[in-house]
Design a protein around this motif. Structure first.
Motif, PDB file in Angstrom:
ATOM      1  N   VAL A  52       0.854  -1.183   0.000  1.00 16.63           N
ATOM      2  CA  VAL A  52       0.000   0.000   0.000  1.00 16.63           C
ATOM      3  C   VAL A  52       0.891   1.235   0.000  1.00 16.63           C
ATOM      4  CG1 VAL A  52      -1.773   1.293   1.250  1.00 16.63           C
ATOM      5  CG2 VAL A  52      -1.866  -1.214   1.174  1.00 16.63           C
ATOM      6  N   VAL A  53       0.584   2.191  -0.866  1.00 21.80           N
ATOM      7  CA  VAL A  53       1.390   3.389  -0.989  1.00 21.80           C
ATOM      8  C   VAL A  53       1.437   4.157   0.324  1.00 21.80           C
ATOM      9  CG1 VAL A  53      -0.509   4.887  -1.758  1.00 21.80           C
ATOM     10  CG2 VAL A  53       1.832   5.378  -2.504  1.00 21.80           C
ATOM     11  N   SER A  54       2.562   4.777   0.586  1.00 26.11           N
ATOM     12  CA  SER A  54       2.812   5.586   1.788  1.00 26.11           C
ATOM     13  C   SER A  54       2.868   4.765   3.061  1.00 26.11           C
ATOM     14  CB  SER A  54       1.755   6.702   1.929  1.00 26.11           C
ATOM     15  OG  SER A  54       1.794   7.563   0.805  1.00 26.11           O
ATOM     16  N   GLN A  55       2.881   3.434   2.936  1.00 29.80           N
ATOM     17  CA  GLN A  55       3.060   2.559   4.088  1.00 29.80           C
ATOM     18  C   GLN A  55       4.300   1.698   3.874  1.00 29.80           C
ATOM     19  OE1 GLN A  55      -0.376   0.300   5.245  1.00 29.80           O
ATOM     20  NE2 GLN A  55      -1.759   2.052   5.164  1.00 29.80           N
ATOM     21  N   ASN A  56       4.762   1.104   4.961  1.00 29.91           N
ATOM     22  CA  ASN A  56       5.938   0.239   4.849  1.00 29.91           C
ATOM     23  C   ASN A  56       5.609  -0.973   3.980  1.00 29.91           C
ATOM     24  OD1 ASN A  56       8.776  -0.163   6.061  1.00 29.91           O
ATOM     25  ND2 ASN A  56       7.828  -2.185   6.246  1.00 29.91           N
ATOM     26  N   CYS A  57       6.504  -1.307   3.072  1.00 30.29           N
ATOM     27  CA  CYS A  57       6.288  -2.399   2.121  1.00 30.29           C
ATOM     28  C   CYS A  57       7.220  -3.561   2.465  1.00 30.29           C
ATOM     29  CB  CYS A  57       6.557  -1.903   0.700  1.00 30.29           C
ATOM     30  SG  CYS A  57       6.259  -3.137  -0.581  1.00 30.29           S
ATOM     31  N   SER A  58       6.646  -4.677   2.906  1.00 34.59           N
ATOM     32  CA  SER A  58       7.404  -5.894   3.216  1.00 34.59           C
ATOM     33  C   SER A  58       6.908  -7.016   2.322  1.00 34.59           C
ATOM     34  CB  SER A  58       7.243  -6.279   4.688  1.00 34.59           C
ATOM     35  OG  SER A  58       7.808  -5.301   5.526  1.00 34.59           O
TER      36      SER A  58
ATOM     37  N   PHE B  33      11.069   3.514  -3.569  1.00 34.08           N
ATOM     38  CA  PHE B  33      11.108   2.734  -2.325  1.00 34.08           C
ATOM     39  C   PHE B  33      12.293   3.200  -1.489  1.00 34.08           C
ATOM     40  CE2 PHE B  33       8.957   0.319  -5.520  1.00 34.08           C
ATOM     41  CZ  PHE B  33       7.868  -0.230  -4.863  1.00 34.08           C
ATOM     42  N   LEU B  34      12.074   3.241  -0.196  1.00 29.14           N
ATOM     43  CA  LEU B  34      13.110   3.765   0.696  1.00 29.14           C
ATOM     44  C   LEU B  34      14.349   2.884   0.687  1.00 29.14           C
ATOM     45  CD1 LEU B  34      13.720   5.997   2.751  1.00 29.14           C
ATOM     46  CD2 LEU B  34      12.797   4.505   4.543  1.00 29.14           C
TER      47      LEU B  34
ATOM     48  N   SER C 290       6.832   2.968   0.438  1.00 25.73           N
ATOM     49  CA  SER C 290       6.668   3.172  -1.005  1.00 25.73           C
ATOM     50  C   SER C 290       5.988   4.517  -1.242  1.00 25.73           C
ATOM     51  CB  SER C 290       5.832   2.048  -1.615  1.00 25.73           C
ATOM     52  OG  SER C 290       4.561   1.972  -0.988  1.00 25.73           O
ATOM     53  N   SER C 291       6.404   5.234  -2.281  1.00 25.04           N
ATOM     54  CA  SER C 291       5.900   6.586  -2.507  1.00 25.04           C
ATOM     55  C   SER C 291       5.074   6.739  -3.771  1.00 25.04           C
ATOM     56  CB  SER C 291       7.082   7.569  -2.569  1.00 25.04           C
ATOM     57  OG  SER C 291       7.943   7.249  -3.662  1.00 25.04           O
ATOM     58  N   GLN C 292       4.957   5.665  -4.585  1.00 23.97           N
ATOM     59  CA  GLN C 292       4.261   5.801  -5.864  1.00 23.97           C
ATOM     60  C   GLN C 292       3.450   4.546  -6.156  1.00 23.97           C
ATOM     61  OE1 GLN C 292       4.381   8.463  -8.330  1.00 23.97           O
ATOM     62  NE2 GLN C 292       2.670   7.263  -9.119  1.00 23.97           N
TER      63      GLN C 292
END
Length: 354
Positions: free
Chosen positions: A159-165, A203-204, A226-228
């Motif tokens: 999900v955008v703007s949340q931590n992506c694992s 991605f960070l 994630s930003s996009q």
């Protein structure tokens, strides 16, 4: 007359089916390890008592799982039903050589499917059929082959703007493995004509390494926030055992990321930086409808929602609850895809703002 079988110790037993049963196969089983999507070569040592791998036509059969070599069933005498499908471009693999060698180097190409396999060898002139055409001809056990790597997935989601694992299963995954996220449509995982990793900057953490294994034996890779929104390509590097005897650190070059894992879908509404305006109900009866066009990816109508809150310099998204007295109903607002263009729209009634 029974064909001679190089390396076999003892007297072969002739079965009623016409096959030759070898009491001792001669080859010392060896454990091989390759990586899915990367060039795989194995070295077959000579059978005991011969000192050489016979010259001439020969083949190597790759069979799924742990099993015996050389079938004796009626069903498997005429064909090769046990040849593992989907793992190699062709199976059996040509292992021929014009001269006898103490070690035979056989190229398996680039394995397509991860898993565990049994390797069975056939020396053509000494096989039952003379042409390595029958399952029973591959009676010499060479060893086992493990093709390392993650299972290919159709799609993984964040999900955008949340931590992506990302949670991955596979064969012999390791804490030394890495994953690389690239922009969708940027070609194969490794392209020698491109410079650098071609890693997405949305991605960070990318590439991401040092995964953690959970109780379900999944390996978790943390990509950070994630930003996009959109779709991305996932490429994998199997780190340990990638280069036996090498002192170089694995997964440090673009050519190490050869495995296609699947697609990463980052879903949600995208921050466009735009400002919207609506007209307040003049009567304060909450009957002035407001529809806002928004941009997003892989939205779930009526389940995905957006919260409207008063503009503030002290609070941000994720920190406040819905404001019931803000004059918007409902709040949070369900996403609707009911318009003719298919674009996401926010529809709500705006009453008097207190």
């Amino acid at each position: 007359m029974i064909a001679s079988i190089p390396g076999i110790v003892g007297t072969p037993t002739v079965l009623g089916l016409g096959g030759v049963q070898a009491p001792v196969l001669g080859y010392q089983p060896v454990t091989f390890s390759c990586v899915r999507g990367a060039t795989c070569q194995i070295r077959i040592p000579a059978a005991n008592g011969t000192g050489v791998v016979p010259s001439g036509s020969s083949s190597l059969l790759v069979v799924a799982g742990e099993t015996t070599c050389g079938s004796t069933s009626l069903q498997e005498l005429a064909t090769l039903p046990r040849a593992a499908t989907g793992v190699l471009a062709s199976n059996p693999v040509d292992a021929s050589s014009p001269s006898a060698t103490s070690v035979r180097l056989v190229s398996l190409g680039e394995p397509i499917l991860e898993g565990s396999y049994t390797l069975c060898f056939c020396a053509g002139s000494d096989s039952g059929s003379g042409a390595c055409a029958l399952d029973r001809d591959f009676f010499s056990l060479v060893g086992s082959l493990t093709v390392r790597g993650p299972a290919a997935s159709n799609a993984l989601y964040c999900v955008v703007s949340q931590n992506c694992s990302l949670a991955l299963w596979g064969v012999e995954l390791s804490v030394w493995d890495w994953i690389l996220v690239r922009e969708e449509g940027s070609g194969s995982c490794f392209d020698s004509s491109r410079v650098g990793f071609q890693a997405s900057d949305k991605f960070l953490i990318n590439p991401a390494g040092l995964p953690q294994e959970d109780i379900q034996q999944q390996w978790i890779f943390d990509l950070g926030t994630s930003s996009q929104t959109g779709q991305y390509q996932l490429c994998y590097c199997a780190g340990y055992k990638a280069s036996p005897g090498s002192s170089a650190a694995p997964c440090q070059a673009p050519a190490d990321f050869t495995m296609q894992v699947g697609t990463l879908v980052v879903r949600g509404l995208q921050d466009t930086g735009l400002s919207f305006g609506c007209v307040k109900s003049s009567k304060g009866d909450g009957q002035a409808q407001c529809a806002l066009p928004v941009q997003g990816s892989s939205l779930i109508p009526e389940q995905d929602k957006m919260l409207v809150m008063p503009l503030s310099d002290t609070t941000s998204c994720g920190e406040v609850a819905a404001s019931r007295g803000f004059g918007i109903s409902p709040n949070p607002i369900p996403i609707s895809l009911a318009n003719t263009t298919g674009a996401p729209v926010l529809r709500y009634l705006q009453g008097s703002v207190r």
